[in-house]
Design an enzyme around this catalytic site. Sequence first.
Site, PDB file in Angstrom:
ATOM      1  CD  GLU A   1     -78.676 -19.957 -32.018  1.00 13.79           C
ATOM      2  OE1 GLU A   1     -79.158 -19.740 -30.893  1.00 13.79           O
ATOM      3  OE2 GLU A   1     -79.374 -20.289 -32.987  1.00 13.79           O
TER       4      GLU A   1
ATOM      5  CE1 TYR B   1     -74.179 -25.919 -23.725  1.00 15.38           C
ATOM      6  CE2 TYR B   1     -72.934 -24.072 -24.587  1.00 15.38           C
ATOM      7  CZ  TYR B   1     -73.993 -24.567 -23.858  1.00 15.38           C
ATOM      8  OH  TYR B   1     -74.869 -23.706 -23.248  1.00 15.38           O
TER       9      TYR B   1
END
Length: 141
Positions: A95, A107
């Site tokens: 998250e 990411y």
Amino acid sequence: MEDLAHKLWEISQAAYAYESPWSAAQFASDMRQAHSHYFIEETECIAFLGFHQVCDEIEITNIATKVKGQEHGKKLLKRLIDYAESEKIASIFLEVRASNREARLFYEKFGFQEIGTRKNYYQHPQEDAVLMSLKVGNADE
């Protein structure tokens, strides 16, 4: 263990825009869990990546570095992906704050994709979490 937990908290405190999401006591408690693991960059502990491994899934719990721009986070995430491949992990989850575009792009460069949101997941300030996943694969596929 308490000293290491405090060092992880200090790095996390410096790395996150809204302070560390975990206290030193929470780091210490997490390190005692059998499913919890940490990769630590450099002997003086300048960056770390914490994760939980359950069956064939990994959830990144924390990734933080004292100094940006030296690719410690990149090294740690690559190390985790290599580990996941060697352990036949199916997926890695995490998250990230919806407003943390820099982290989301980081990411995405590794192949993570947005798969959902958690409303009001973060506090101080209150904010949604973006859920991200990387399919690693496993031997049964």
